[in-house]
Design an enzyme around this catalytic site. Structure first.
Site, PDB file in Angstrom:
ATOM      1  N   GLU A 162     -43.054  -3.557  17.276  1.00 29.24           N
ATOM      2  CA  GLU A 162     -43.609  -2.306  17.793  1.00 29.24           C
ATOM      3  C   GLU A 162     -45.012  -2.041  17.234  1.00 29.24           C
ATOM      4  OE1 GLU A 162     -40.296   0.537  18.712  1.00 29.24           O
ATOM      5  OE2 GLU A 162     -41.611   1.940  17.703  1.00 29.24           O
ATOM      6  N   HIS A 171     -25.637 -23.151  12.977  1.00 29.02           N
ATOM      7  CA  HIS A 171     -24.767 -23.714  14.012  1.00 29.02           C
ATOM      8  C   HIS A 171     -25.028 -23.071  15.363  1.00 29.02           C
ATOM      9  CE1 HIS A 171     -22.574 -25.788  10.808  1.00 29.02           C
ATOM     10  NE2 HIS A 171     -22.939 -24.720  10.114  1.00 29.02           N
ATOM     11  N   LYS A 202     -39.935   6.112  27.703  1.00 28.90           N
ATOM     12  CA  LYS A 202     -39.251   7.396  27.476  1.00 28.90           C
ATOM     13  C   LYS A 202     -39.605   8.385  28.593  1.00 28.90           C
ATOM     14  CE  LYS A 202     -39.069   7.667  22.348  1.00 28.90           C
ATOM     15  NZ  LYS A 202     -39.448   8.443  21.163  1.00 28.90           N
TER      16      LYS A 202
HETATM   17  O1  PA5 Z   1     -41.201   3.674  15.261  1.00 27.30           O
HETATM   18  C1  PA5 Z   1     -41.161   4.531  16.121  1.00 27.30           C
HETATM   19  O2  PA5 Z   1     -41.986   5.442  16.177  1.00 27.30           O
HETATM   20  C2  PA5 Z   1     -40.054   4.551  17.162  1.00 27.30           C
HETATM   21  O3  PA5 Z   1     -39.275   3.418  17.111  1.00 27.30           O
HETATM   22  C3  PA5 Z   1     -39.175   5.775  16.952  1.00 27.30           C
HETATM   23  O4  PA5 Z   1     -38.573   5.702  15.672  1.00 27.30           O
HETATM   24  C4  PA5 Z   1     -38.104   5.903  18.030  1.00 27.30           C
HETATM   25  O5  PA5 Z   1     -38.674   5.814  19.302  1.00 27.30           O
HETATM   26  C5  PA5 Z   1     -37.366   7.232  17.895  1.00 27.30           C
HETATM   27  O6  PA5 Z   1     -38.277   8.293  18.007  1.00 27.30           O
HETATM   28  P1  PA5 Z   1     -37.946   9.721  17.434  1.00 27.30           P
HETATM   29  O7  PA5 Z   1     -37.827   9.637  15.953  1.00 27.30           O
HETATM   30  O8  PA5 Z   1     -39.120  10.581  17.819  1.00 27.30           O
HETATM   31  O9  PA5 Z   1     -36.688  10.181  18.087  1.00 27.30           O
END
Ligand code: PA5
Length: 455
Positions: A301, A330, A444
């Protein structure tokens, strides 16, 4: 305290795997000024508090408050502790729990769990799984922690709505505050509106803040990871000490003496110059398996980006892959050894397992098992790792070893902190914004629209 994690990159050097697949001395020389320039920028940005993750472990007020709240709630003797959250809100505590609590923790008696509740991390919206959790964890015997930085993630809000309805029905509206804590961004003119604020107000719930300059995937040492860790009785002070030890090592203006920078530079160079567009993390200990899952998110990410910092299309990022030794020998290692040479491997290992298990002198009529009799399972695990490493070297596959002296809170915190700083440096080398996730946000928004909500 100083770091006691060993990082060995010798098998990623050209001397080990050849110049087409390993980093040459000339490449290291060329990488050094780039890393030092990136270090100068990151240091300035840290000073300006652009990124808060570096200093979370120093926030003693936050650590004290989560510990006090956990002590208070644990007095109720809850049987279950359920985390409602996704991505960065869920992966950190999962990694800590797997590493630091006993295997099969939820199956132990309460005494075996030292009085702490069972843990359920609900990071999906599969109705079958969620219904099963609701059945296994009656609301009266359960404490929930909803975690969302934005305070609007549809998956998490859906889970919360189901839980609140059940709590109101089974425990009563007034009792919700005894069963639910909220972790979200702070209130304030600069903060985005979190839908969890009105929930906290309506029910009078305990709330914890995620600092605005800390992104979800960098939040494990904030109340996101630390309140659940306190509820499970994990050693928060040892984790803070681990962060401090690794911070000291990862603050050095050096390519070779800063383990996070060294790993970041090697990974980046492997990707852009040697065709290693995948980064495999393969722990050789069940306790470390979910660190590989946590790493998969932070690496993907943070670095998988379409645009450079200057707004040019670059399409960067290495695909992180999680594996587990010896299990995946394996399953995956055939590909790793003989498939395309497009991966760099990190092997996570513990120098000493807490316990040893002897292979008994049994089945004596089978002579072919002589080599195992009387040895230990620990020795076999070490041999399997060494075998994989040497086989990969023969096939010129670059590998890095990260060795923890043992599996404890001090060591595990060091590894997580190392990987956070490494990701920050890698983002600089790729010249992308490490800390945003427009690709996630886009999905989202579309899902919300499809459900009839505002884009
Ligand atoms: O690293 C990030 O920002 C994302 O992976 C969020 O943790 C994830 O989308 C969840 O978002 P939120 O904490 O706003 O619910």
């Amino acid at each position: 305290m100083t770091t006691d994690i060993r990082i060995d990159i010798s098998r990623a050097k050209s001397t080990a795997v050849g110049k087409d697949h390993g980093i040459t001395p000339g490449e290291f020389e060329a990488l050094e000024p780039r890393v030092l320039a990136a270090h100068a920028i990151l240091t300035e940005e840290r000073k300006a508090q652009k990124y808060g993750f570096y200093d979370l472990y120093k926030d003693t007020a936050s650590f004290t408050s989560v510990k006090a709240a956990a002590d208070k709630f644990l007095q109720h003797g809850y049987e279950n502790f359920v985390v409602l959250g996704i991505g960065g809100s869920a992966l950190g505590i999962t990694a800590l729990q797997t590493a630091l609590n006993a295997p099969y923790y939820n199956l132990l008696t309460k005494r075996g769990r030292k009085g702490h509740p069972r843990l359920f991390v609900m990071d999906n919206i599969d109705p079958i799984t969620f219904r099963a959790m609701m059945r296994l964890c009656p609301p009266q015997k359960t404490f929930y922690n909803v975690i969302s930085k934005s305070g609007e993630t549809a998956e998490t809000m859906t889970q919360l709505m189901i839980v609140v309805e059940a709590l109101e029905k089974k425990a009563g509206k007034d009792a919700v505050k005894n069963h639910l804590a909220i972790t979200t961004s702070p209130k304030g003119p600069k903060a985005p509106k979190s839908l969890l604020h009105p929930v906290a107000e309506a029910y009078g719930c305990t709330s914890f803040e995620i600092p605005l300059n800390v992104g979800g995937r960098f939040s494990v040492f904030s109340p996101v990871g630390m309140f659940p860790a306190a509820m499970l009785g994990l050693d928060l002070d040892a984790m803070a000490a681990g962060c401090a030890a690794m911070d000291a090592a990862c603050s050095k203006a050096s390519l070779h003496d800063n383990p996070a920078y060294l790993r970041a530079a090697v990974h980046h160079q492997m990707d852009v110059a040697k065709g290693k567009n995948m980064a495999v993390m393969m722990p050789y200990a069940d306790g470390l398996r979910d660190i590989a899952d946590w790493y998969r998110q932070i690496w993907a990410e943070s670095l998988g980006k379409r645009y450079s910092l200057e707004g040019q299309e670059v399409f960067t990022g290495q695909t992180p892959v999680k594996a587990l030794g010896a299990t995946d020998q394996h399953s995956q290692v055939q590909l790793y050894r003989e498939g395309p040479n497009d991966k760099i491997y990190t092997f996570l290992e513990v120098a000493r397992f807490d316990k040893s298990l002897k292979i008994p002198a049994t089945l004596t009529s089978i002579a072919e098992l002589d080599y195992l009799r009387g040895k230990s399972m620990n020795k076999l695990m070490a041999a399997e790792l060494r075998g994989t490493l040497d086989a990969l070297k023969e096939s010129q596959r670059p590998c890095i070893r990260i060795t923890l002296p043992k599996l404890d809170a001090f060591s595990v915190a060091q590894v997580l902190y190392l990987l956070e700083v490494e990701t920050a440096m890698a983002g600089r080398l790729y010249n992308v914004n490490t800390f945003d996730q427009p690709g996630v946000e886009a999905g989202k928004i579309i899902a919300r629209r499809l459900m009839g909500g505002a884009g």
